[in-house]
Write a protein that holds these residues in place. Structure first.
Motif, PDB file in Angstrom:
ATOM      1  N   ASP A  25       0.515  -0.943   0.048  1.00 24.96           N
ATOM      2  CA  ASP A  25      -0.132   0.095  -0.080  1.00 24.96           C
ATOM      3  C   ASP A  25       0.868   1.355   0.025  1.00 24.96           C
ATOM      4  O   ASP A  25       1.611   1.776   1.010  1.00 24.96           O
ATOM      5  CB  ASP A  25      -0.890  -0.050   1.181  1.00 24.96           C
ATOM      6  CG  ASP A  25      -1.731  -1.446   1.984  1.00 24.96           C
ATOM      7  OD1 ASP A  25      -1.789  -2.350   0.526  1.00 24.96           O
ATOM      8  OD2 ASP A  25      -2.928  -1.043   1.917  1.00 24.96           O
ATOM      9  N   SER A 157     -12.894  -4.606   7.814  1.00 25.67           N
ATOM     10  CA  SER A 157     -12.224  -4.598   9.181  1.00 25.67           C
ATOM     11  C   SER A 157     -12.782  -2.982   9.696  1.00 25.67           C
ATOM     12  O   SER A 157     -12.381  -2.700  10.979  1.00 25.67           O
ATOM     13  CB  SER A 157     -11.384  -4.462   8.847  1.00 25.67           C
ATOM     14  OG  SER A 157      -9.943  -3.320   7.865  1.00 25.67           O
ATOM     15  N   ARG A 249       0.792  -1.447   6.735  1.00 30.03           N
ATOM     16  CA  ARG A 249       1.734  -0.228   7.260  1.00 30.03           C
ATOM     17  C   ARG A 249       1.961  -1.205   8.722  1.00 30.03           C
ATOM     18  O   ARG A 249       3.467  -0.460   8.394  1.00 30.03           O
ATOM     19  CB  ARG A 249       0.627   0.586   7.389  1.00 30.03           C
ATOM     20  CG  ARG A 249       0.200   1.385   6.153  1.00 30.03           C
ATOM     21  CD  ARG A 249      -1.057   2.301   7.257  1.00 30.03           C
ATOM     22  NE  ARG A 249      -2.402   2.190   7.664  1.00 30.03           N
ATOM     23  CZ  ARG A 249      -3.331   2.374   7.569  1.00 30.03           C
ATOM     24  NH1 ARG A 249      -3.133   3.880   7.699  1.00 30.03           N
ATOM     25  NH2 ARG A 249      -4.434   1.910   8.150  1.00 30.03           N
TER      26      ARG A 249
HETATM   27  O1  LIG Z   1      -9.991  -6.521   1.250  1.00 27.41           O
HETATM   28  C1  LIG Z   1      -8.766  -5.821   2.244  1.00 27.41           C
HETATM   29  O2  LIG Z   1      -7.764  -6.284   1.822  1.00 27.41           O
HETATM   30  C2  LIG Z   1      -9.506  -5.023   3.510  1.00 27.41           C
HETATM   31  C3  LIG Z   1     -10.883  -5.821   3.730  1.00 27.41           C
HETATM   32  C4  LIG Z   1     -11.207  -4.753   4.969  1.00 27.41           C
HETATM   33  O3  LIG Z   1     -12.289  -5.454   5.404  1.00 27.41           O
HETATM   34  N1  LIG Z   1     -10.301  -3.663   5.346  1.00 27.41           N
HETATM   35  C5  LIG Z   1      -9.542  -3.844   4.796  1.00 27.41           C
HETATM   36  O4  LIG Z   1      -8.326  -2.573   5.410  1.00 27.41           O
HETATM   37  N2  LIG Z   1      -8.502  -4.169   3.877  1.00 27.41           N
HETATM   38  C6  LIG Z   1      -7.790  -3.459   2.609  1.00 27.41           C
HETATM   39  O5  LIG Z   1      -6.017  -4.138   3.701  1.00 27.41           O
HETATM   40  C7  LIG Z   1      -5.220  -3.224   3.784  1.00 27.41           C
HETATM   41  C8  LIG Z   1      -4.888  -2.516   5.265  1.00 27.41           C
HETATM   42  O6  LIG Z   1      -3.489  -1.835   5.561  1.00 27.41           O
HETATM   43  P1  LIG Z   1      -3.492  -1.594   6.924  1.00 27.41           P
HETATM   44  O7  LIG Z   1      -4.168  -0.463   7.887  1.00 27.41           O
HETATM   45  O8  LIG Z   1      -1.961  -0.723   6.568  1.00 27.41           O
HETATM   46  O9  LIG Z   1      -2.663  -2.844   7.214  1.00 27.41           O
HETATM   47  C9  LIG Z   1      -5.642  -2.123   2.901  1.00 27.41           C
HETATM   48  O10 LIG Z   1      -5.569  -2.428   1.807  1.00 27.41           O
HETATM   49  C10 LIG Z   1      -7.284  -2.062   3.163  1.00 27.41           C
HETATM   50  O11 LIG Z   1      -8.072  -1.743   1.792  1.00 27.41           O
END
Ligand SMILES: O=C(O)c1cc(=O)[nH]c(=O)n1[C@@H]1O[C@H](COP(=O)(O)O)[C@@H](O)[C@H]1O
Length: 279
Positions: A25, A157, A249
């Motif tokens: 990301d 999430s 992240r």
């Molecule tokens: O499908 C996903 O990966 C996803 C689904 C979800 O419910 N929540 C979610 O955070 N994501 C993705 O997972 C990643 C989370 O990033 P971090 O919070 O930096 O670990 C992002 O790219 C979100 O778009």
């Protein structure tokens, strides 16, 4: 020749490499903290560094398409190269594009991510079922034909997801449960694991739904969103062995050195191993 199904390929990768998925990301703030400019050269360097550091060791890499799309066609070119390099280094690539549309347009998304001849062909793609599970049919069929997978949003999430996903469907089930039941039907009889996965946030506390879909369960939300590997047994219960915990992240902030990225991924992998084996 029939391609080996995604579910079997993923199970093998999880068993040999551990189940961790690292998200790619490239946030503007991460590029800056890595000492890079928020431009195409910075994007290219960031992405190449992550792929070179991790593609030979983690089961799954999950590029978030939005961070590449924001640079237009040149960003997509970086994404294409990353997909190819990650796959040749042995990682499975889950394209996080969260596509969802009426069936006829879904066919075009399927051609983009799930057709072996497409430059963006990935091992799997994230999709949204909230235009109706049946609207995903072109993606489900294309994935099956090319040995790829589809991860369907069930319980996301983010806290805002609940107002839709926990709403009650006409037959009394929650919408999330209705979608999970569709996924279970798609995966019926598949061994060792079906190729239709569900996305269920690690942030949820107790998922409160039946997760026995005979498919993988992508669990984002670990790290920056506050969940930890220790939360996984409570959220996933008996299904914890099928969980693919995902961190973006929480790992990426340890760059730009490859060793920092690898050590962060290894720490998460260790914590996941401890949490899952102790459950
Ligand atoms: O499908 C996903 O990966 C996803 C689904 C979800 O419910 N929540 C979610 O955070 N994501 C993705 O997972 C990643 C989370 O990033 P971090 O919070 O930096 O670990 C992002 O790219 C979100 O778009």
């Amino acid at each position: 020749m029939t391609p080996e199904p995604f579910g079997a390929r993923l199970r093998h990768a999880m068993d040999t490499r551990g189940p961790l998925c690292v998200g790619i990301d490239p946030h503007a703030s991460l590029l800056t903290s890595w000492g890079l400019d928020d431009d195409i050269a910075g994007l290219e360097r960031f992405t190449r560094t992550v792929v070179e550091a991790l593609a030979d060791r983690v089961a799954v890499l999950k590029p978030q398409s939005a961070f590449f799309e924001r640079f237009g066609s040149r960003g997509i070119a970086v994404l294409e190269k990353a997909v190819e390099e990650a796959r040749s280094a042995g990682a499975l690539v889950l394209m996080d594009a969260k596509r969802g549309d009426i069936g006829s347009t879904m066919g075009a998304y399927a051609a983009t991510y799930l057709d072996k001849d497409s430059p963006l062909f990935s091992d799997a793609v994230t999709v949204s079922p909230y235009l109706g599970f049946g609207s995903l049919r072109p993606a489900l069929d294309a994935a099956a034909a090319s040995g790829a997978g589809v991860f369907v949003l069930a319980l996301t999430s983010n806290p805002e997801g609940a107002e839709v996903q926990r709403a009650t469907a006409a037959d009394g089930r929650s919408l999330a449960q209705l979608m999970l039941d569709h996924m279970a039907a798609e995966n019926e009889g598949a061994a060792p694991l079906g190729s239709v996965g569900a996305v269920v946030g690690a942030t949820l506390g107790d998922a409160g739904v039946d997760l026995a879909i005979n498919g993988p369960l992508l669990a984002p939300g670990i790290g920056a969103q506050g969940a930890t590997p220790a939360d996984l047994p409570a959220v996933f219960g008996d299904a914890v062995g099928n969980v693919v915990p995902s961190v973006s992240r929480g790992v990426l902030r340890h760059g730009p050195d490859a060793s920092g990225l690898r050590e962060a991924a290894e720490r998460f992998a260790d914590e996941i191993r401890g949490a899952v084996s102790g459950s």
